[in-house]
Every structure is written in C-alpha cells, then in structure tokens.
Design a protein around this motif. Structure first.
Motif, PDB file in Angstrom:
ATOM      1  N   LEU A  71     -44.438   9.744 -38.271  1.00 33.34           N
ATOM      2  CA  LEU A  71     -45.674   9.202 -38.844  1.00 33.34           C
ATOM      3  C   LEU A  71     -46.837  10.180 -38.676  1.00 33.34           C
ATOM      4  O   LEU A  71     -47.668  10.327 -39.574  1.00 33.34           O
ATOM      5  CB  LEU A  71     -46.003   7.862 -38.182  1.00 33.34           C
ATOM      6  N   ALA A  72     -46.880  10.866 -37.560  1.00 29.70           N
ATOM      7  CA  ALA A  72     -47.966  11.820 -37.300  1.00 29.70           C
ATOM      8  C   ALA A  72     -47.957  12.980 -38.287  1.00 29.70           C
ATOM      9  O   ALA A  72     -48.990  13.622 -38.504  1.00 29.70           O
ATOM     10  CB  ALA A  72     -47.872  12.341 -35.872  1.00 29.70           C
ATOM     11  N   SER A  73     -46.817  13.240 -38.900  1.00 33.18           N
ATOM     12  CA  SER A  73     -46.724  14.355 -39.843  1.00 33.18           C
ATOM     13  C   SER A  73     -47.174  13.990 -41.256  1.00 33.18           C
ATOM     14  O   SER A  73     -47.288  14.857 -42.115  1.00 33.18           O
ATOM     15  CB  SER A  73     -45.284  14.881 -39.905  1.00 33.18           C
ATOM     16  N   LEU A  74     -47.429  12.697 -41.507  1.00 30.75           N
ATOM     17  CA  LEU A  74     -47.804  12.249 -42.843  1.00 30.75           C
ATOM     18  C   LEU A  74     -49.305  12.350 -43.073  1.00 30.75           C
ATOM     19  O   LEU A  74     -50.098  12.216 -42.151  1.00 30.75           O
ATOM     20  CB  LEU A  74     -47.370  10.795 -43.053  1.00 30.75           C
ATOM     21  N   ALA A  75     -49.664  12.554 -44.327  1.00 32.33           N
ATOM     22  CA  ALA A  75     -51.076  12.586 -44.730  1.00 32.33           C
ATOM     23  C   ALA A  75     -51.473  11.182 -45.173  1.00 32.33           C
ATOM     24  O   ALA A  75     -51.561  10.884 -46.361  1.00 32.33           O
ATOM     25  CB  ALA A  75     -51.278  13.590 -45.857  1.00 32.33           C
ATOM     26  N   LEU A  76     -51.695  10.313 -44.195  1.00 31.85           N
ATOM     27  CA  LEU A  76     -52.055   8.924 -44.482  1.00 31.85           C
ATOM     28  C   LEU A  76     -53.566   8.767 -44.513  1.00 31.85           C
ATOM     29  O   LEU A  76     -54.273   9.471 -43.792  1.00 31.85           O
ATOM     30  CB  LEU A  76     -51.491   8.003 -43.394  1.00 31.85           C
ATOM     31  N   PRO A  77     -54.058   7.820 -45.300  1.00 33.51           N
ATOM     32  CA  PRO A  77     -55.488   7.510 -45.235  1.00 33.51           C
ATOM     33  C   PRO A  77     -55.845   7.072 -43.806  1.00 33.51           C
ATOM     34  O   PRO A  77     -55.059   6.395 -43.139  1.00 33.51           O
ATOM     35  CB  PRO A  77     -55.655   6.356 -46.227  1.00 33.51           C
ATOM     36  N   ALA A  78     -57.016   7.436 -43.366  1.00 35.24           N
ATOM     37  CA  ALA A  78     -57.429   7.144 -41.989  1.00 35.24           C
ATOM     38  C   ALA A  78     -57.377   5.651 -41.681  1.00 35.24           C
ATOM     39  O   ALA A  78     -57.047   5.257 -40.561  1.00 35.24           O
ATOM     40  CB  ALA A  78     -58.828   7.688 -41.744  1.00 35.24           C
ATOM     41  N   THR A  79     -57.665   4.817 -42.660  1.00 32.51           N
ATOM     42  CA  THR A  79     -57.688   3.371 -42.434  1.00 32.51           C
ATOM     43  C   THR A  79     -56.297   2.767 -42.230  1.00 32.51           C
ATOM     44  O   THR A  79     -56.187   1.621 -41.797  1.00 32.51           O
ATOM     45  CB  THR A  79     -58.362   2.649 -43.610  1.00 32.51           C
ATOM     46  N   THR A  80     -55.252   3.516 -42.537  1.00 31.41           N
ATOM     47  CA  THR A  80     -53.893   2.986 -42.394  1.00 31.41           C
ATOM     48  C   THR A  80     -53.154   3.555 -41.192  1.00 31.41           C
ATOM     49  O   THR A  80     -52.169   2.967 -40.756  1.00 31.41           O
ATOM     50  CB  THR A  80     -53.056   3.277 -43.655  1.00 31.41           C
ATOM     51  N   ARG A  81     -53.594   4.659 -40.658  1.00 31.20           N
ATOM     52  CA  ARG A  81     -52.852   5.335 -39.582  1.00 31.20           C
ATOM     53  C   ARG A  81     -52.667   4.436 -38.355  1.00 31.20           C
ATOM     54  O   ARG A  81     -51.558   4.296 -37.847  1.00 31.20           O
ATOM     55  CB  ARG A  81     -53.545   6.642 -39.202  1.00 31.20           C
ATOM     56  N   VAL A  82     -53.743   3.833 -37.868  1.00 36.43           N
ATOM     57  CA  VAL A  82     -53.647   2.988 -36.668  1.00 36.43           C
ATOM     58  C   VAL A  82     -52.806   1.733 -36.930  1.00 36.43           C
ATOM     59  O   VAL A  82     -51.940   1.396 -36.116  1.00 36.43           O
ATOM     60  CB  VAL A  82     -55.050   2.648 -36.125  1.00 36.43           C
ATOM     61  N   PRO A  83     -52.994   1.014 -38.041  1.00 38.89           N
ATOM     62  CA  PRO A  83     -52.131  -0.155 -38.274  1.00 38.89           C
ATOM     63  C   PRO A  83     -50.644   0.190 -38.352  1.00 38.89           C
ATOM     64  O   PRO A  83     -49.806  -0.567 -37.861  1.00 38.89           O
ATOM     65  CB  PRO A  83     -52.645  -0.720 -39.600  1.00 38.89           C
ATOM     66  N   PHE A  84     -50.317   1.336 -38.951  1.00 43.23           N
ATOM     67  CA  PHE A  84     -48.912   1.748 -38.972  1.00 43.23           C
ATOM     68  C   PHE A  84     -48.412   1.991 -37.561  1.00 43.23           C
ATOM     69  O   PHE A  84     -47.328   1.528 -37.190  1.00 43.23           O
ATOM     70  CB  PHE A  84     -48.709   3.015 -39.820  1.00 43.23           C
ATOM     71  N   ALA A  85     -49.167   2.718 -36.761  1.00 39.27           N
ATOM     72  CA  ALA A  85     -48.751   3.025 -35.386  1.00 39.27           C
ATOM     73  C   ALA A  85     -48.611   1.745 -34.564  1.00 39.27           C
ATOM     74  O   ALA A  85     -47.643   1.603 -33.796  1.00 39.27           O
ATOM     75  CB  ALA A  85     -49.745   3.980 -34.735  1.00 39.27           C
ATOM     76  N   ARG A  86     -49.528   0.822 -34.717  1.00 42.07           N
ATOM     77  CA  ARG A  86     -49.450  -0.444 -33.966  1.00 42.07           C
ATOM     78  C   ARG A  86     -48.228  -1.258 -34.366  1.00 42.07           C
ATOM     79  O   ARG A  86     -47.574  -1.871 -33.525  1.00 42.07           O
ATOM     80  CB  ARG A  86     -50.719  -1.258 -34.172  1.00 42.07           C
ATOM     81  N   CYS A  87     -47.944  -1.273 -35.635  1.00 40.30           N
ATOM     82  CA  CYS A  87     -46.780  -2.022 -36.102  1.00 40.30           C
ATOM     83  C   CYS A  87     -45.499  -1.388 -35.575  1.00 40.30           C
ATOM     84  O   CYS A  87     -44.583  -2.092 -35.136  1.00 40.30           O
ATOM     85  CB  CYS A  87     -46.777  -2.095 -37.622  1.00 40.30           C
ATOM     86  N   ILE A  88     -45.429  -0.084 -35.608  1.00 37.95           N
ATOM     87  CA  ILE A  88     -44.246   0.596 -35.081  1.00 37.95           C
ATOM     88  C   ILE A  88     -44.101   0.319 -33.586  1.00 37.95           C
ATOM     89  O   ILE A  88     -43.005   0.035 -33.097  1.00 37.95           O
ATOM     90  CB  ILE A  88     -44.310   2.108 -35.389  1.00 37.95           C
ATOM     91  N   ASP A  89     -45.200   0.388 -32.839  1.00 38.87           N
ATOM     92  CA  ASP A  89     -45.157   0.076 -31.405  1.00 38.87           C
ATOM     93  C   ASP A  89     -44.670  -1.350 -31.163  1.00 38.87           C
ATOM     94  O   ASP A  89     -43.921  -1.604 -30.225  1.00 38.87           O
ATOM     95  CB  ASP A  89     -46.536   0.250 -30.771  1.00 38.87           C
ATOM     96  N   ALA A  90     -45.109  -2.280 -32.000  1.00 37.54           N
ATOM     97  CA  ALA A  90     -44.739  -3.689 -31.826  1.00 37.54           C
ATOM     98  C   ALA A  90     -43.243  -3.914 -31.989  1.00 37.54           C
ATOM     99  O   ALA A  90     -42.698  -4.863 -31.420  1.00 37.54           O
ATOM    100  CB  ALA A  90     -45.515  -4.561 -32.806  1.00 37.54           C
ATOM    101  N   THR A  91     -42.557  -3.051 -32.722  1.00 33.32           N
ATOM    102  CA  THR A  91     -41.123  -3.251 -32.965  1.00 33.32           C
ATOM    103  C   THR A  91     -40.282  -3.073 -31.708  1.00 33.32           C
ATOM    104  O   THR A  91     -39.092  -3.368 -31.735  1.00 33.32           O
ATOM    105  CB  THR A  91     -40.586  -2.318 -34.070  1.00 33.32           C
ATOM    106  N   THR A  92     -40.882  -2.635 -30.621  1.00 30.30           N
ATOM    107  CA  THR A  92     -40.130  -2.528 -29.368  1.00 30.30           C
ATOM    108  C   THR A  92     -40.101  -3.859 -28.630  1.00 30.30           C
ATOM    109  O   THR A  92     -39.408  -3.988 -27.628  1.00 30.30           O
ATOM    110  CB  THR A  92     -40.736  -1.443 -28.447  1.00 30.30           C
TER     111      THR A  92
END
Length: 131
Positions: A71-92
């Motif tokens: 995910l860190a390697s993607l050129a995501l809009p700034a407003t989406t980066r944190v929600p993606f990371a939080r969702c991925i973290d939640a999957t644990t």
C-alpha cells in the motif's frame, strides 16, 4: 445443476469482487486505478475474517503486514491512505471492527469507485457486521 448430474465435476468458483477487479482493469494508470486496486486488496483481506473463509490470526497478520508495505508504494489520494491502512490493520482482529473500518474506507474512497464496486464493499461490510 451441472455438478449434480456429473458426480465428479467440481463446483464453479465465483470470484467475490468482480466489479472491483473490472474497474481496476479498465481504468488508466494512475490514482483512480490505484484506489481500485487498493480497494480490491483490502476487500480480499477483509473477506479472510469471515467465518466461512476465516484464516488463522497469524496468517492474517502476515498478510496485513505485507499489504501495508505494498500500500505504501501506491500513489493514493491523501484522503484515502489512512482509511486503507486502518482497514488493513483491522483485518488482524475480529469481524465487527473490520466492518466499521470498511465503512470508513467506503466513505473516503467511494468517490473514486463506481457504483457496483461500492456495492460490493457495502455488501462485505454488512456480512462482516453480521458475523
């Protein structure tokens, strides 16, 4: 069904996120495509929490760590980066926090996705909330 009439036939597999995959495939290189790819990856990780498809917690943690590096390697809009990371973290963890994180992700990234893709994510969030 065909599988009933052929006792040794395998059941057809159905990919759970065809709209997300199709969207990622047809968008040009750049931000929109990367949002769609990130949403597809996140949805696949979130699906691994569902009871019928549940992976072991250690396996989910390994997948989440690798996904965050990707995910860190993607050129995501700034407003989406944190929600993606939080969702991925939640999957644990368990399903209910993943459902909430997925809904936050839909709110942040939904404008970058088409209607059928958002519907697939919303359906997954409902399944996780009910698990």
């Amino acid at each position: 069904m065909l599988a009933d009439s052929l006792p040794h036939a395998l059941e057809s597999l159905r990919f759970p996120f065809p709209a997300l995959a199709a969207l990622a495939g047809r968008l040009p290189l750049g931000g929109g495509r990367e949002v769609a790819l990130a949403a597809l990856m996140t949805a696949r990780l979130a699906r691994g929490v569902l009871a019928g498809d549940a992976l072991q917690p250690g396996d989910r943690a390994t997948r989440a760590a690798a996904a965050k590096v990707w995910l860190a390697s993607l050129a995501l809009p700034a407003t989406t980066r944190v929600p993606f990371a939080r969702c991925i973290d939640a999957t644990t963890g368990t399903a209910l926090p993943v459902a909430g994180a997925l809904r936050s992700l839909i709110a942040a990234a939904g404008g970058h996705l088409d209607g059928p893709s958002v519907q697939e994510l919303e359906k997954l969030a409902r399944q996780l909330a009910g698990a």
